[in-house]
Write an enzyme that holds these catalytic residues in place. Sequence first.
Site, PDB file in Angstrom:
ATOM      1  N   HIS A  85     -14.379 -18.398 -42.156  1.00 26.41           N
ATOM      2  CA  HIS A  85     -13.865 -18.160 -41.425  1.00 26.41           C
ATOM      3  C   HIS A  85     -12.992 -19.321 -40.505  1.00 26.41           C
ATOM      4  CE1 HIS A  85     -16.646 -17.600 -38.710  1.00 26.41           C
ATOM      5  NE2 HIS A  85     -16.152 -18.110 -37.657  1.00 26.41           N
ATOM      6  N   GLU A  89     -10.242 -23.970 -40.520  1.00 25.27           N
ATOM      7  CA  GLU A  89     -10.450 -25.159 -38.760  1.00 25.27           C
ATOM      8  C   GLU A  89     -10.641 -26.718 -38.653  1.00 25.27           C
ATOM      9  OE1 GLU A  89      -8.605 -24.598 -35.948  1.00 25.27           O
ATOM     10  OE2 GLU A  89      -9.757 -24.968 -34.045  1.00 25.27           O
ATOM     11  N   ASP A  90     -12.075 -26.397 -39.014  1.00 29.20           N
ATOM     12  CA  ASP A  90     -12.872 -27.496 -39.105  1.00 29.20           C
ATOM     13  C   ASP A  90     -13.327 -28.309 -40.289  1.00 29.20           C
ATOM     14  OD1 ASP A  90     -12.764 -25.866 -37.061  1.00 29.20           O
ATOM     15  OD2 ASP A  90     -14.976 -25.188 -37.091  1.00 29.20           O
ATOM     16  N   ASP A 272     -28.665   8.455 -13.081  1.00 24.84           N
ATOM     17  CA  ASP A 272     -29.567   9.247 -12.795  1.00 24.84           C
ATOM     18  C   ASP A 272     -29.318  10.863 -14.040  1.00 24.84           C
ATOM     19  OD1 ASP A 272     -31.769  11.652 -11.817  1.00 24.84           O
ATOM     20  OD2 ASP A 272     -30.005  11.892 -10.660  1.00 24.84           O
TER      21      ASP A 272
HETATM   22 MN    MN Z   1     -15.937 -19.081 -35.749  1.00 26.76          MN
END
Ligand code: MN
Length: 733
Positions: A85, A89-90, A272
Amino acid sequence: MTTQEVSENTLIAQEYKNLLRNTYLLLSTEDKKLIRKAFETAVDAHKNQRRKSGEPYILHPIAVAQIVADQIGLGATSIAAALLHDVVEDTALTLDDITLMFGETVAKIVDGLTKISKLSKDKRVSVQAENFKKMLLTMNDDVRVILIKIADRLHNMRTLEAMPEEKQVRIASETLYIYAPLSHRIGMYNIKTQLEDLALKYTEPEVYMDIEQKIKDSKEVGLKYIDNFTKELQSHLTKERIKFKTEGRFKSIFSIRNKMQFKNKKFDEVFDRFAVRIIYNCTPKQEKFLAWKIYSIVTDHYQPNPMRLRDWISSPKSTGYEALHITVVGPGGKWVEVQIRSERMHEIAEKGYAAHFKYKQGKKDEGGMELWLNRLREVLESQDTDAVDFVKEFKLNLYANEIFVFTPNGDLKSLPKGASPIDFAFSIHSEVGEKTRGVRVNGKIVPLNHTLNSGDQVEIITSETAKPNANWLDFVITSKARSSIRSALRIEERKTADEGKELLRRKLRQMKFKFNDRIINAMVSYFKLKTSLDLYYRIGIGSIDNKMLKKFASEENNRFYQFFRRRPSDKPKNSELENSQISSFYDMLVFGKNQENLDYTLSPCCNPIAGDDVFGFVSINDGIKIHKNECPNAISLHSNYGYRIVSAKWVDSSKGFFTGNIRLSGIDRLGLVNEVTHLISNAHNVDISQINFDSENGTFTGKIKLHVKRASTLDVLIKKLEKVSGIDKVVRD
Ligand code: MN
């Protein structure tokens, strides 16, 4: 390789093994190959990256994949996509690479996830709301995108410690604002609770720690109580040879804090309450039968509170949730909530959408989820939706209780509690909503602001010329209806305003004024309006008429108008005029068996007057029209359109024929119902014909049907009810 690298590689291999531990047996060879390949690709792509905490980056995608597999219950495609994932992106890998290696489906999911992570990271609510909208739109492609995104967020929340404080708060509030409600809606209650608790830890650390400590302190006592109770239960159930397990439950920290804050209660009052879950094992055939059998065993031994029976088995929530909830008086007089679920229901409750899907696969799935997604898409795609409004209403709809109503064909529709026929109409289609002229509930014509109840059969009467009315906004409660009505009104309003502007231009010329900003502004303030558009619109619909314009002109000419500025009185309403023309003895027309007050017009073909023998005819364009029984058209109407006839008769309103409905709501307290019924029965000339009170989580709603001599009596009564402490809203239906 350094020793650190060696030990890290061992850790990664270990985590990968863990990932597949629970799902291994369910996966085909093909599946395992796909996952292995995704794992190796991700390891390689992230090899030089580390997380803020310093650990190897790859541990994050592995953890996300594990949540996807274990907690959400998704299959190999999603596990692979979760591993990949963050790759596009990275890292240096591109979407094309992923498509080549893993095919379209995985690539599409990864693409969706990449798009979401690129959304603006802003603290402002409006930006977040816009993001949320965009995010939901990615569901168009594949719902798995959202499910994996939620898993991603869950792991990021679990490891938020390593982030700088400023980021912690931003991410935590975004989690509360977007991801928790979304998880709830998708039916992933388990993940929702985790997200909320983790987020609270960062948004309100002191509160979190305080409650956490208090829970620890009282847990021992609580556990003992639940333990005793379940032991008793077990002996009763085992006698009946039911196979089951039990779970004691405690409230989440977040939900305790919410109750304390919004209901203004102390920890002890909130905590309670105990809850016990019975999860039974059965064949599909016995499922429903066993649920009610367990119900009857439990209530044989413990006194149930009938107000607190929730049957989500006969009509599941639109999230797919099924279970039977009852609240009983347990040992020592304490309230205990007992949730009864089959193993199948339990899995759906814990894992939500994915599990629901698994069980429904192959069957014709009319599951609420699909319907919901479709509805959501429609709302999102309508351009007029303001993102902040949308999220607000999304959340309102989320937590509202649901009702279930039927279409004339017997299809089931779920709507939030309190929904009106207009909400129903828009839930079918916006075109049906916009053309709604009238409605029949269970075969009877009712006003459009009627409140629908579960089990009602609703039939919308449409007409080509019907248009949405602004007052519909006073009673619709679904975001779909609200946004459709608003956008239809806006178009209509613009048209009227354009006409009004032209009209005003001519009138001003006749009155020897120039049409310019100064005079328009003077008029806007004279008529106490907000904008010039309001002014044009009112002139367009005629609510500012010639007389009022002339008055403005003379005062403007005198320049004294500032001193005489006052609100122009409204035109008398048509109904008032009509009433004054009608005989004062039989002065009110009521419809149907229940003698209800509905809007109507008198038909010009036979000109009925008060006191005549008449009937109502539901016309396509003009609502209910009143004809004399001896009207020349009567026979043809009766024989051709019998189903559109409503009985009607003139009554003397001072003789107690008026039926009114009052709805009230507020904060529940001991003796409130008593006080309300006392107040009503002590009032003069008022009869209660029906009364319904429903209380939940400390709030109550009530519906009272009354017979009164005249409408004004009702207004007086409402004023009195409003003063009762605890009641915060009283309205006439
Ligand atoms: Mn991630």
